[in-house]
Design a protein around this motif. Structure first.
Motif, PDB file in Angstrom:
ATOM      1  N   GLN A   1      50.410  34.687  41.384  1.00  0.00           N
ATOM      2  CA  GLN A   1      48.840  33.929  40.810  1.00  0.00           C
ATOM      3  C   GLN A   1      49.112  32.843  41.229  1.00  0.00           C
ATOM      4  O   GLN A   1      50.139  31.226  41.343  1.00  0.00           O
TER       5      GLN A   1
ATOM      6  N   CYS B   1      45.496  35.996  42.395  1.00  0.00           N
ATOM      7  CA  CYS B   1      46.501  37.264  41.976  1.00  0.00           C
ATOM      8  C   CYS B   1      47.005  38.356  42.913  1.00  0.00           C
ATOM      9  O   CYS B   1      46.449  39.190  43.855  1.00  0.00           O
TER      10      CYS B   1
ATOM     11  N   TRP C   1      42.399  40.529  34.423  1.00  0.00           N
ATOM     12  CA  TRP C   1      42.299  39.396  34.227  1.00  0.00           C
ATOM     13  C   TRP C   1      41.806  38.995  32.978  1.00  0.00           C
ATOM     14  O   TRP C   1      41.105  39.121  32.748  1.00  0.00           O
TER      15      TRP C   1
ATOM     16  N   CYS D   1      46.885  37.106  35.021  1.00  0.00           N
ATOM     17  CA  CYS D   1      46.648  38.341  35.879  1.00  0.00           C
ATOM     18  C   CYS D   1      47.670  39.074  35.483  1.00  0.00           C
ATOM     19  O   CYS D   1      48.720  38.762  35.006  1.00  0.00           O
TER      20      CYS D   1
END
Lengths: 115, 114
Positions: free
Chosen positions: A6, A23, A34, A91
């Motif tokens: 990320q 991500c 998410w 993520c």
């Protein structure tokens, strides 16, 4: 090593600006997610995608948008319509099938602060 | 998904076994028990999961009662690095046709005391 990346780790935004959180995963996972986490709270699902070019709203999708043009990438845009965007964003991805299908692999997170 | 109840916080002395309980009295027959942990300012990390048999891996052991209404995560020799929030989740395996919402509650904050 396989995993989820990320970026950025920390991000500051002025009110009214859109910002995109990246991500990327090299785990060959089909499904990606998410989540948003506020201080002292659990995780809340924003969006998820089970396959390329398809995604679904989670519990708190308002003010957010996503895309899934490639299997390995699932960027999240926090729009100016999100009234309280300061939070920790996570993520995740998972394998498909079997009891292990609930095993999510998470990235290290992106902390967004709106000034 | 079955609702889970965990104590909000626990302390454990370093080197001792940490036993984290989770109640899931409404669990159904096809729901698994999953444990994750989240170290401060990091993403959650999967620990272990099970259906009805006790499970052990390199990180922890999972003990599920015979009636499956509760479980205990055991960290056999706790270290300072085990200080984290531990989440117990009960649900059926995610399918590709829905039920994607893996819900993380507020978990148990475990503090390992030197």
């Amino acid at each position: 090593d396989g995993g989820i990346t990320q970026s950025p780790k920390y991000l500051f935004r002025k009110e009214g600006q859109n910002v995109t959180l990246s991500c990327e995963q090299n785990l060959n996972h089909d499904a990606m997610y998410w989540y948003r986490q506020d201080p002292g709270q659990g995780l809340r699902l924003i969006y998820y995608s089970q396959i390329v070019n398809d995604f679904q709203k989670g519990d708190i999708a308002e003010g957010y948008s996503v895309s899934r043009e490639k299997k390995e990438s699932f960027p999240l845009t926090v729009t100016s319509a999100q009234k309280n965007p300061t939070a920790f964003y996570l993520c995740a991805s998972r394998i498909t099938g079997g009891s292990g299908a609930n095993v999510l692999t998470f990235g290290a997170g992106s902390r967004l602060t709106v000034l | 998904d079955a609702k889970t109840t965990q104590p909000p916080s626990m302390d454990c002395a370093e080197g001792r076994a940490a036993n984290l309980p989770c109640n899931h009295s409404t669990i159904s027959g096809n729901e698994y028990v999953y444990w994750y942990r989240q170290i401060h300012s990091q993403g959650p990390q999967y620990i272990i999961h099970g259906l009805k048999n006790n499970e052990t891996n390199e990180m922890a052991s999972l003990i599920i009662t015979e009636d499956r209404k509760s479980s205990t995560l055991i960290l056999p020799h706790a270290t300072l690095r085990d200080t984290a929030v531990y989440y117990c989740i009960v649900r059926v395996p995610i399918s590709n046709f829905g039920n994607e919402k893996l819900t993380f509650g507020t978990g148990t904050r475990l503090t390992i005391i030197p």
